[in-house]
Design an enzyme around this catalytic site. Sequence first.
Site, PDB file in Angstrom:
ATOM      1  N   SER A  28       7.504   7.506 -10.715  1.00  0.00           N
ATOM      2  CA  SER A  28       7.366   7.605 -12.197  1.00  0.00           C
ATOM      3  C   SER A  28       8.708   7.727 -12.732  1.00  0.00           C
ATOM      4  CB  SER A  28       6.672   8.732 -12.456  1.00  0.00           C
ATOM      5  OG  SER A  28       6.491   9.059 -13.724  1.00  0.00           O
ATOM      6  N   ILE A  30      12.168   8.191 -14.487  1.00  0.00           N
ATOM      7  CA  ILE A  30      13.759   7.672 -14.134  1.00  0.00           C
ATOM      8  C   ILE A  30      13.929   7.343 -12.591  1.00  0.00           C
ATOM      9  CG2 ILE A  30      15.895   8.814 -13.742  1.00  0.00           C
ATOM     10  CD1 ILE A  30      14.811  11.189 -16.162  1.00  0.00           C
ATOM     11  N   TYR A 175      13.035  26.428 -14.490  1.00  0.00           N
ATOM     12  CA  TYR A 175      13.597  24.927 -14.421  1.00  0.00           C
ATOM     13  C   TYR A 175      15.011  25.095 -14.444  1.00  0.00           C
ATOM     14  CZ  TYR A 175      14.636  20.153 -15.692  1.00  0.00           C
ATOM     15  OH  TYR A 175      14.656  18.971 -16.126  1.00  0.00           O
ATOM     16  N   LYS A 179      17.986  23.481 -11.918  1.00  0.00           N
ATOM     17  CA  LYS A 179      18.815  22.643 -12.130  1.00  0.00           C
ATOM     18  C   LYS A 179      20.184  23.028 -11.869  1.00  0.00           C
ATOM     19  CE  LYS A 179      16.159  19.758 -11.973  1.00  0.00           C
ATOM     20  NZ  LYS A 179      16.266  18.225 -11.440  1.00  0.00           N
TER      21      LYS A 179
END
Length: 304
Positions: A28, A30, A175, A179
Amino acid sequence: MTRRPELHAGVTDVDLSETTALVTGSTSGIGREAALAFGRLGAQVLVHGRDRERGEATLDDLAETAAAGADLFLADFANQASVRTMAADVAASVDSVDVLVNNAGGMFRNAGTTAAGIEYTIAVNHLAPFLLTHHLLPEMPDGGRIVTTSSGAHRSGSIDVDQLEATEGSSFARYSRSKLANVLFTRELARRTDRVTANCFHPGFVPGSAFFRQVPAPIRLPMKAARVLPGVGTSVQEGAGTAVYLAASPEVADVTGEYFADCTPRQPSREARDDATARRLWERSEELVDLDQSLRLSASADGS
Ligand SMILES: NC(=O)c1ccc[n+]([C@@H]2O[C@H](COP(=O)([O-])OP(=O)(O)OC[C@H]3O[C@@H](n4cnc5c(N)ncnc54)[C@H](OP(=O)(O)O)[C@@H]3O)[C@@H](O)[C@H]2O)c1
């Protein structure tokens, strides 16, 4: 007009026919666009996701362009045993992994902890690529390239290395923390090996991927609106451009430990540049994935 990733990256004349590229999360968004670009540039492409149907759809698209062939590997990154099995399957099926794009991930609502008792987002977005990278490093030749999809959201992240199991905070906070971990991982990996390069990147705000499925309503609604508004955000193809640049461009063959956006090096947040945190995160991650001693990297590239 949307430009293909390889055009955005300025690598349309690069020949990857001697290259095997594994892109995690390439069923899916990128990752899928990066995988298709590698196929068009001649690479053998290893597709990864959780869903066989989506994986086979990506293989079908690759069959039209990837002359060197493509294969599918299924693994749930919330499950460390699944990551180990995938690494073994990859190692058994190819001669080498020249490019590893650690891209699978997302923002997950109400996901709680994994079976190993670790907060779900950090487990999928950070510990799974940490584990996969260690298991695949022996399969990577000198000059191999590791590219990790981070996010500008890392700038909002903060990390308490002793609290990686903790599920407190919003899904965005969890999240952002994961990251930030992607950038710290990249810098520490670059410090620990000079055999391969390790870089990470922010793909832009990419509303056209499936990322919005899990994000909380205050972020999901603008992302859904942006999907139909022309000119808002970065296209999925251009979002993949920096991954393809870092994996294929001769300009960055010797660049390592850097954070990029739009094919350009950028300074990540202050916390992302904290070498002591990067080292502690690395050591805690080794513990949390129960990393085999034989796979551990010395604290510096010269083995000291
Ligand atoms: N979209 C943005 O605006 C944006 C911005 C900054 C950074 N990013 C980063 O870009 C990367 C790709 O995201 P995307 O926007 O392309 O979203 P996407 O379309 O949802 O793609 C995510 C990919 O990761 C896989 N994945 C998710 N959870 C997984 C798990 N537990 N185990 C194995 N695979 C899993 C998905 O597989 P399935 O098909 O099985 O779900 C899918 O292939 C992510 O790391 C994300 O954090 C995205």
